[in-house]
Design a protein around this motif. Structure first.
Motif, PDB file in Angstrom:
ATOM      1  N   THR A 107      33.748  -6.946  27.491  1.00  0.00           N
ATOM      2  CA  THR A 107      33.152  -6.812  26.166  1.00  0.00           C
ATOM      3  C   THR A 107      33.204  -5.346  25.771  1.00  0.00           C
ATOM      4  OG1 THR A 107      30.933  -6.578  27.075  1.00  0.00           O
ATOM      5  CG2 THR A 107      31.602  -8.778  26.406  1.00  0.00           C
ATOM      6  N   THR A 109      31.790  -2.372  22.863  1.00  0.00           N
ATOM      7  CA  THR A 109      30.904  -1.998  21.773  1.00  0.00           C
ATOM      8  C   THR A 109      31.123  -0.524  21.484  1.00  0.00           C
ATOM      9  OG1 THR A 109      28.637  -2.003  20.975  1.00  0.00           O
ATOM     10  CG2 THR A 109      28.944  -1.563  23.307  1.00  0.00           C
ATOM     11  N   SER A 111      29.522   3.241  20.872  1.00  0.00           N
ATOM     12  CA  SER A 111      28.266   3.945  21.075  1.00  0.00           C
ATOM     13  C   SER A 111      27.917   4.634  19.759  1.00  0.00           C
ATOM     14  CB  SER A 111      28.379   4.927  22.237  1.00  0.00           C
ATOM     15  OG  SER A 111      29.244   5.957  21.917  1.00  0.00           O
ATOM     16  N   GLN A 118      22.506  -0.406  17.762  1.00  0.00           N
ATOM     17  CA  GLN A 118      23.815  -0.558  18.392  1.00  0.00           C
ATOM     18  C   GLN A 118      24.372  -1.949  18.103  1.00  0.00           C
ATOM     19  OE1 GLN A 118      23.934  -0.899  22.665  1.00  0.00           O
ATOM     20  NE2 GLN A 118      25.482   0.689  22.725  1.00  0.00           N
ATOM     21  N   GLU A 120      26.172  -5.507  18.617  1.00  0.00           N
ATOM     22  CA  GLU A 120      26.311  -6.366  19.790  1.00  0.00           C
ATOM     23  C   GLU A 120      27.753  -6.301  20.301  1.00  0.00           C
ATOM     24  OE1 GLU A 120      25.322 -10.977  21.041  1.00  0.00           O
ATOM     25  OE2 GLU A 120      24.105  -9.963  19.533  1.00  0.00           O
ATOM     26  N   GLU A 173      33.488   6.702  19.890  1.00  0.00           N
ATOM     27  CA  GLU A 173      33.330   6.481  21.329  1.00  0.00           C
ATOM     28  C   GLU A 173      33.093   4.999  21.588  1.00  0.00           C
ATOM     29  OE1 GLU A 173      31.342   9.180  24.721  1.00  0.00           O
ATOM     30  OE2 GLU A 173      29.933   8.199  23.393  1.00  0.00           O
ATOM     31  N   VAL A 175      32.435   1.773  24.336  1.00  0.00           N
ATOM     32  CA  VAL A 175      31.923   1.460  25.658  1.00  0.00           C
ATOM     33  C   VAL A 175      32.541   0.141  26.099  1.00  0.00           C
ATOM     34  CG1 VAL A 175      29.874   1.237  27.080  1.00  0.00           C
ATOM     35  CG2 VAL A 175      29.758   2.450  24.897  1.00  0.00           C
ATOM     36  N   LEU A 177      32.601  -2.818  28.841  1.00  0.00           N
ATOM     37  CA  LEU A 177      31.865  -3.445  29.930  1.00  0.00           C
ATOM     38  C   LEU A 177      32.735  -4.578  30.466  1.00  0.00           C
ATOM     39  CD1 LEU A 177      28.201  -3.999  28.696  1.00  0.00           C
ATOM     40  CD2 LEU A 177      28.971  -2.348  30.388  1.00  0.00           C
ATOM     41  N   LEU A 185      29.055  -6.217  37.198  1.00  0.00           N
ATOM     42  CA  LEU A 185      29.243  -5.574  35.899  1.00  0.00           C
ATOM     43  C   LEU A 185      29.481  -4.074  36.077  1.00  0.00           C
ATOM     44  CD1 LEU A 185      29.096  -6.517  32.949  1.00  0.00           C
ATOM     45  CD2 LEU A 185      26.747  -5.704  32.913  1.00  0.00           C
ATOM     46  N   ASN A 186      30.403  -3.539  35.307  1.00  0.00           N
ATOM     47  CA  ASN A 186      30.610  -2.091  35.304  1.00  0.00           C
ATOM     48  C   ASN A 186      30.943  -1.652  33.881  1.00  0.00           C
ATOM     49  OD1 ASN A 186      30.671   0.454  36.365  1.00  0.00           O
ATOM     50  ND2 ASN A 186      32.740   0.286  37.200  1.00  0.00           N
ATOM     51  N   GLY A 187      30.740  -0.379  33.616  1.00  0.00           N
ATOM     52  CA  GLY A 187      30.997   0.141  32.284  1.00  0.00           C
ATOM     53  C   GLY A 187      31.733   1.457  32.323  1.00  0.00           C
ATOM     54  N   GLU A 188      32.541   1.711  31.296  1.00  0.00           N
ATOM     55  CA  GLU A 188      33.232   2.994  31.174  1.00  0.00           C
ATOM     56  C   GLU A 188      33.261   3.392  29.701  1.00  0.00           C
ATOM     57  OE1 GLU A 188      34.701   5.336  33.104  1.00  0.00           O
ATOM     58  OE2 GLU A 188      34.131   4.357  34.985  1.00  0.00           O
ATOM     59  N   LEU A 189      33.305   4.699  29.484  1.00  0.00           N
ATOM     60  CA  LEU A 189      33.418   5.219  28.127  1.00  0.00           C
ATOM     61  C   LEU A 189      34.870   5.555  27.833  1.00  0.00           C
ATOM     62  CD1 LEU A 189      30.488   7.773  27.893  1.00  0.00           C
ATOM     63  CD2 LEU A 189      30.617   5.491  26.914  1.00  0.00           C
TER      64      LEU A 189
ATOM     65  N   VAL B  73      26.198  -2.182  41.910  1.00  0.00           N
ATOM     66  CA  VAL B  73      25.345  -2.362  40.729  1.00  0.00           C
ATOM     67  C   VAL B  73      23.970  -1.716  40.918  1.00  0.00           C
ATOM     68  CG1 VAL B  73      26.497  -4.467  40.013  1.00  0.00           C
ATOM     69  CG2 VAL B  73      24.521  -4.625  41.527  1.00  0.00           C
ATOM     70  N   GLN B  76      21.599  -0.357  38.094  1.00  0.00           N
ATOM     71  CA  GLN B  76      21.717  -1.088  36.828  1.00  0.00           C
ATOM     72  C   GLN B  76      20.396  -1.780  36.537  1.00  0.00           C
ATOM     73  OE1 GLN B  76      24.959  -3.868  36.250  1.00  0.00           O
ATOM     74  NE2 GLN B  76      26.475  -2.389  36.953  1.00  0.00           N
ATOM     75  N   TRP B  86      19.634  -6.036  26.935  1.00  0.00           N
ATOM     76  CA  TRP B  86      20.248  -4.739  27.162  1.00  0.00           C
ATOM     77  C   TRP B  86      20.583  -4.603  28.640  1.00  0.00           C
ATOM     78  CZ3 TRP B  86      20.528  -1.580  22.821  1.00  0.00           C
ATOM     79  CH2 TRP B  86      19.737  -1.978  21.732  1.00  0.00           C
ATOM     80  N   MET B  89      23.418   1.169  32.168  1.00  0.00           N
ATOM     81  CA  MET B  89      24.472   1.528  33.124  1.00  0.00           C
ATOM     82  C   MET B  89      24.203   2.937  33.651  1.00  0.00           C
ATOM     83  SD  MET B  89      26.232  -1.213  33.032  1.00  0.00           S
ATOM     84  CE  MET B  89      27.648  -0.781  34.022  1.00  0.00           C
ATOM     85  N   ASN B  91      25.920   4.929  35.493  1.00  0.00           N
ATOM     86  CA  ASN B  91      27.034   5.896  35.433  1.00  0.00           C
ATOM     87  C   ASN B  91      27.241   6.425  34.020  1.00  0.00           C
ATOM     88  OD1 ASN B  91      28.001   3.371  34.607  1.00  0.00           O
ATOM     89  ND2 ASN B  91      30.107   3.878  35.140  1.00  0.00           N
ATOM     90  N   LEU B  92      26.863   5.629  33.018  1.00  0.00           N
ATOM     91  CA  LEU B  92      27.014   6.073  31.629  1.00  0.00           C
ATOM     92  C   LEU B  92      25.703   6.654  31.089  1.00  0.00           C
ATOM     93  CD1 LEU B  92      28.993   3.022  30.174  1.00  0.00           C
ATOM     94  CD2 LEU B  92      29.897   5.066  31.284  1.00  0.00           C
ATOM     95  N   ARG B  94      23.249   5.150  29.814  1.00  0.00           N
ATOM     96  CA  ARG B  94      22.833   4.586  28.527  1.00  0.00           C
ATOM     97  C   ARG B  94      22.683   3.072  28.614  1.00  0.00           C
ATOM     98  NH1 ARG B  94      27.302   6.417  24.543  1.00  0.00           N
ATOM     99  NH2 ARG B  94      27.656   8.051  26.020  1.00  0.00           N
ATOM    100  N   LEU B  96      23.175  -0.682  26.894  1.00  0.00           N
ATOM    101  CA  LEU B  96      24.139  -1.353  26.024  1.00  0.00           C
ATOM    102  C   LEU B  96      23.665  -2.765  25.758  1.00  0.00           C
ATOM    103  CD1 LEU B  96      27.053  -0.132  28.185  1.00  0.00           C
ATOM    104  CD2 LEU B  96      26.582   0.675  25.885  1.00  0.00           C
ATOM    105  N   ARG B  97      23.943  -3.231  24.550  1.00  0.00           N
ATOM    106  CA  ARG B  97      23.520  -4.597  24.225  1.00  0.00           C
ATOM    107  C   ARG B  97      24.431  -5.625  24.881  1.00  0.00           C
ATOM    108  NH1 ARG B  97      22.414  -5.633  18.056  1.00  0.00           N
ATOM    109  NH2 ARG B  97      22.155  -7.765  18.808  1.00  0.00           N
ATOM    110  N   GLN B 105      26.109 -11.010  35.849  1.00  0.00           N
ATOM    111  CA  GLN B 105      26.810 -10.394  36.983  1.00  0.00           C
ATOM    112  C   GLN B 105      27.934 -11.263  37.542  1.00  0.00           C
ATOM    113  OE1 GLN B 105      26.861  -7.449  37.762  1.00  0.00           O
ATOM    114  NE2 GLN B 105      24.887  -6.468  37.543  1.00  0.00           N
TER     115      GLN B 105
END
Lengths: 409, 236
Positions: A107, A109, A111, A118, A120, A173, A175, A177, A185-189, B73, B76, B86, B89, B91-92, B94, B96-97, B105
């Motif tokens: 997914t 989104t 930032s 924000q 969805e 920017e 994001v 996921l 779950l992991n996230g990166e910018l 994780v 988290q 929400w 994260m 590492n970020l 912030r 997120l929705r 997971q």
């Protein structure tokens, strides 16, 4: 010249108006069938070239079983993208380039500044590519990008529908996921590098992501799910694929671009089917015109046939004469058709036809072209068909009884 | 005696949907609690991954969740506040929705399954008898809002005590079964809370996959601070 043939020529020229009308029918029929196919050739050439050079690559290599499980985007069916494997692929004759990729879903989104709501996150399907190696396999990919789009180690390119849904601009920017290889779950910018038009329908919620970023996001350092392969000659794809299979062994599967995009293969199949039906209708109409002309000719010339037979012309010669007349009509009509077809196709190819498929956002420029095989087939069908459709009138003429024919009965 | 009781039960009129759902919510989602749970996701290829989490529930269906294991994780956090979900994260740095129907997971629960368990507010429907299960009611539910976990749910609950879940089936709007759950190992968590400690969620689309949620502790007497459910508190 054979006396029957010269007689056939003279007979064809006797009723010029009727001959001209018949010739026009054959000419237009042949030209229409050939030109429709020519435009379709251009369109399909575009689909093939577009599929190979903008997105898929000519061939793709996956772990065996990957494609059968592609709906669940199996990251666990990955492999090490090491130099040994890459050079094994490069070593196959006809391979010009190889590029590592990961197909994944997640997914996305944008930032937004502190305090703003924000949006969805939206689901997207992504292909992760190496910005340096990928252009060798899909050199036309950047043609889909809107002006000024950047794809590098820090920039992602969003499908235009996805970009529009967020109002994303360059350098926004984003994001990302996604569940990693183990499902966590992991996230990166990332920065938005720009937007990408869709060449085919249904390519809306997609993104192109730099490989290194995807490998961090999915926790797959050094690993990939796909190798895309560029080749020197698209016509040799099956042989190159077979050699790749032999070189890589049973752990890997090799697929041609059209096996990877079955919907495009289906679309092209439907186009072919429709063009065949239209061609058959045109050919039938034009041949029925020939048959009608020949039948009228026979009926009008009953006395003449009777005279010929009375002076000793054989039934076989009578039949041959009428068939030769049909042949002359067929050859002249086909020749006219060929000229018209070549002229039309060439003219269209000079200008190019701009066309946007429904629900795609990328227009395509079509350059029609003719192939020798199909053109020869159409000409032969016109000539052979004219003779075939003249069989009945010619047979009727040859069966006349001289005495009755002389009496005009 | 047992047969008499059974006959009595059988002849009973079904209770109202409201009554059954209120009981279900009281068992599965008491107003406030502090809990520790573990989820094990079983994947198509036979591999598993375990997650350990601490959960805090506040009044008005607020919920917060901290992941402790595995390392990937750790740190988290998830927060549910009103209709919004929400994820924080680390590492970020912030939040997120998330969508309510996204997988939790990469397992077979969705986010709303874990973080949003107020059936009274989300669903309406009817209570019926199941001729094959004389000691249970079957509750057929339709979602009131598109934010609920599923479009429709069939839930089997015990008659005595009323509202204790046994089995659930979860459907899309088109009537396709997405998942099914078995509730087992009813355990006394103290302070009057008796509930199934184990929920096994089966993926009915990718049938090789299932996930188990094991509730280790649920403390309904714990004090739950209102400040834990602010967006700015995530990560602290």
């Amino acid at each position: 010249m054979n006396p029957l043939l010269s007689m056939a020529f003279r007979n064809v020229l006797r009723n010029r108006r009727r001959t001209l009308i018949t010739l026009a029918a054959v000419t237009i029929g042949v030209a229409a069938v050939g030109t429709i196919r020519g435009v379709l050739n251009g369109l399909q050439g575009n689909i093939i070239k577009g599929s190979i050079e903008t997105t898929l690559g000519a061939l793709q290599i996956h772990r065996t079983g990957y494609l059968a499980n592609v709906m669940s985007t199996p990251l666990s069916m990955d492999f090490e993208a090491d130099e040994a494997l890459l050079s094994k692929v490069r070593g196959v004759k006809g391979v010009t380039a190889v590029a590592p990729r990961i197909q994944f879903a997640g997914t996305l989104t944008l930032s937004v500044p502190e305090g703003q709501e924000q949006p969805e996150a939206l689901f997207f399907a992504a292909v992760a590519v190496d910005p340096k190696l990928e252009p060798a396999v899909t050199p036309q990919r950047s043609k889909l990008f809107t002006e000024g789009t950047v794809l590098d180690e820090t920039h992602v390119v969003l499908g235009d529908a996805l970009a529009a849904a967020f109002g994303a601009k360059r350098e926004s920017e984003a994001v990302l996921l996604a569940p990693d290889r183990d499902g966590s779950l992991n996230g990166e910018l990332a920065q938005v590098g720009g937007a990408m038009r869709a060449m085919m329908p249904g390519e809306m919620k997609i993104a192109v992501v730099p490989l290194s970023l995807a490998q961090r996001l999915l926790r797959m350092e050094g690993r990939i799910t796909e190798l895309a392969v560029g080749v020197d000659d698209v016509n040799r794809l099956p042989q190159i694929a077979a050699e790749l299979r032999a070189a890589l062994g049973p752990q890997f599967e090799v697929h041609l671009w059209n096996e990877l995009a079955p919907e495009r293969k289906t679309i092209m199949g439907i186009q072919d089917g429709i063009s065949v039906i239209v061609s058959i209708v045109f050919v039938m109409l034009m041949l029925l015109g020939v048959a009608n002309t020949m039948l009228m000719s026979v009926l009008e010339r009953t006395r003449e046939v009777g005279t010929m037979m009375a002076v000793g012309v054989t039934r076989a010669s009578v039949m041959t004469l009428f068939l030769l007349e049909a042949l002359v009509l067929g050859v002249l009509g086909a020749a006219g058709g060929l000229l018209l077809m070549v002229g039309l196709t060439f003219g269209l190819a000079q200008r190019g036809i701009t066309f946007t498929p429904p629900s795609a956002t990328m227009s395509m420029e079509i350059f029609p072209f003719l192939t020798f095989g199909f053109t020869a087939g159409v000409l032969l069908t016109a000539v052979g068909g004219a003779v075939l459709f003249a069989l009945y009138p010619a047979f009727r003429a040859s069966r006349l009884r001289p005495v009755q024919a002389l009496a005009g009965r | 005696m047992t047969s008499l009781l059974l006959a009595l039960l059988l002849s009973a009129e079904p209770p109202s949907t409201k009554e059954v759902l209120a009981k279900y919510d009281a068992i599965m989602a008491p107003p406030t609690f502090k809990a520790v749970a573990q989820m094990t996701a079983h994947r198509d290829d036979g591999s598993t991954r375990g997650y350990k989490m601490a959960i805090l529930k506040g009044v008005d269906d607020k919920m917060r969740l901290w992941f402790q294991e595995p390392a990937a994780v750790r740190g988290q956090e998830m927060l549910r506040n009103g209709e919004n979900f929400w994820v924080y994260m680390p590492n970020l740095k912030r939040a997120l929705r998330l969508a309510s129907r996204d997988n939790f997971q990469g397992g077979d629960f969705n986010n709303a399954d874990v973080l949003r368990a107020n059936y009274t507010r989300d669903y309406e429907g009817t209570v019926k008898e199941d001729p094959k299960k004389a000691d249970q009611w079957v509750v057929e539910l339709k979602a009131k809002t598109p934010d609920s976990a599923y479009d429709s749910v069939k839930l089997w609950v015990t008659r005595e005590p009323l509202g204790m879940p046994v089995h659930g089936e979860y459907y899309t709007a088109s009537g396709k079964m997405l998942r099914s759950a078995d509730f087992s190992e009813v355990k006394d968590f103290g302070n009057g809370l008796k509930r199934p400690a184990k929920i096994t969620m089966r993926n009915e689309i990718a049938t090789q996959r299932f996930s188990e949620m094991l509730w280790e502790s649920v403390d309904v007497a714990a004090t739950v601070g209102e400040g834990k459910f602010g967006l700015s508190d995530l990560g602290h």
